[in-house]
Design an enzyme around this catalytic site. Sequence first.
Site, PDB file in Angstrom:
ATOM      1  CG  HIS A 134      33.462  39.821  24.484  1.00  9.09           C
ATOM      2  ND1 HIS A 134      33.496  40.885  23.639  1.00  9.09           N
ATOM      3  CD2 HIS A 134      33.795  40.287  25.703  1.00  9.09           C
ATOM      4  CE1 HIS A 134      33.834  41.968  24.313  1.00  9.09           C
ATOM      5  NE2 HIS A 134      34.023  41.643  25.565  1.00  9.09           N
TER       6      HIS A 134
HETATM    7  S1  FES Z   1      33.325  39.015  20.540  1.00 13.28           S
HETATM    8 FE1  FES Z   1      32.934  40.812  21.686  1.00 13.28          FE
HETATM    9  S2  FES Z   1      33.904  42.266  20.448  1.00 13.28           S
HETATM   10 FE2  FES Z   1      34.201  40.491  19.310  1.00 13.28          FE
END
Ligand code: FES
Lengths: 169, 420
Positions: A134
């Site tokens: 993410h």
């Molecule tokens: S940014 Fe969501 S798990 Fe690493």
Amino acid sequence: MSEKKTKRRDFLFTATTAVGAVGAAAVVWPMIDQMNPDASVKALASTEVDVSALTPGNTLTVLWRGKPVFIRRRTQEEIDEARKVKMEDLIHPEKDEDRAKNPEWLVMLGVCTHLGCVPLNDKGDYNGWFCPCHGSHYDTSGRIRKGPAPLNMEVPKYEFVNANTIKIG
Amino acid sequence: MSDLDYRPKSKVGQWFNDRLPLLTLANHLTDYPTPKNLNYWWTFGGILTFCLITQIITGLTLAMHYIAHADMAFESVEHIMRDVNYGWLIRYIHANGASMFFLAVYIHIFRSLFYGSYKAPREIIWIIGIIIYLLMMAAAFMGYVLPWGQMSFWGATVITNLFSAIPLVGEGIVTWLWGGYSVDNPTLTRFFTLHYLIPFLILGLVVLHIWALHVPGNNNPVGIDIKKPSKDTVPFHPYIVIKDGFALLMFMIVFAFFVFYAPNILGHADNYIEANPMVTPAHIVPEWYLLPFYAILRSVPDKLLGVVAMLSAILILAVLPWLDTSKIRSAVFRPLYKQFYWILVADVLILGYVGAMPAEGLYLLVARVATAYYFLHFLVILPVLGFKEKTLPVPLSITEPVLGGSPNLAAARNKESKME
Ligand code: FES
Ligand code: HEM
């Protein structure tokens, strides 16, 4: 109906319910606790790693308690970059000096503190790690700088058993 | 015939029915008066029952060959695919069956949204439906972990880590869920147990769902209360049985297309790589049916709030009967609601699309706008619309508009009583 009678009933009712609740809890707890880590899982608490082959600017990834651990032998630039960061600029303020007692060696769980993916080495806007899941960016000290992760990558308990061996856990 | 008047014809039947009234139940189900104007959007209840039974039968047969162990699960699935007689067929039906199940449930839910089927007196039917939907997501998520591929492993890691967002106790809960310090064998065995159990819980809830439905009876495209039985209804058998059966056949053609011609199109190639706790796949995405919620999770930059937003997006549906203040059920008579309905459909599809894309740049912006609109629809638009909207006149019976009913109340009433 007299006052007294009602009270006696109430007492018996409350007492019975209370004993029943304690009994039920005593039966439910083992059912819940059986799901916690068992003795065999806990027994794998520490690992020793030979780091003699690791050259500066490289990372070794080892598995400890089912999780990857990054062992990074940092270059001088990486150390300088990590140490000159101002605390105000950090989401989760921690001094590099506290994260890497021996500045050349950074040892931390290779687990993104957002939702647990493994960040990629030498990537991201801060020359450290980048989590592809993410989009969290970590610096050369493994500190979170940008993205949804709330915390820096965790430094586990570890020690140098001798010049070439690190014991994690 | 009402349930109380029913009496089996044969002596044996009467003897049995007096002791266990199963024949009364069977009679109730065949005679059950159903609105005569139900369209094809109403056939998805039957299709969903078919999907559940299909998952249970194929699941049981898979479980005869599958091994729930971190060292053997991946191999055992390959063994099912290559060695077990028709194993490939059974697995492809089960894997694609999950997708078909969700396709059907989404149509079923959006049908209810369009025709206001969640409104009084059908709130309990609706809430049981939402619980079934939540359990379906849990079952599908845990099922996806079982083949122990890369997506299985990292999907399990990311989803269980959602609980770590809970303040104070979060980390403890995650360790408890895992039975260790990461997703590993203890996690796999408990997920298999729950994956086995949940469909049977769903089966029980389906019985309650239908029971609750049979109290007020079906809603219908006009959305008015009807007299039962009357000239507005037809018996469930044979009318609805045939219509449901025909729709089911059409559905099975689509199902068979996926199973035989594109069995992996809805899956991810990464799941044919065995789980590796050292490497996360470059781009992890959940199964298509979870994408809108995944987009909502990622659109919020804060970990805890992201999880809260995602859960609220589902739970908000449970209170929908009280958020929608309009007394009129069917969107047919709600010109404004009808437009907002289609905007919501588009909004959810957009969320699904951006959920599959990387969370950056324009995609992230679109995801944020769509997330905001989703909540706006339920929390602001629906409550306000009930007071502001000018609804169209609603017919008095299903038959009335068909027979060129007059807007004159008395005339229509008159006609109705004559026909009875
Ligand atoms: S940014 Fe969501 S798990 Fe690493
Ligand atoms: C609500 C109903 C169900 C749903 C939505 C569902 C969903 C799924 C999904 C998505 C998978 C992964 C498929 C793959 O990619 O390989 C799976 C696997 C599996 N399921 Fe289910 N399932 C259901 C019911 C059941 C039942 C009742 C059983 C058994 C008792 C079962 C046993 C299995 C087994 C053994 C696997 C692993 C084999 C495989 O991966 O193909 N399932 N399930």
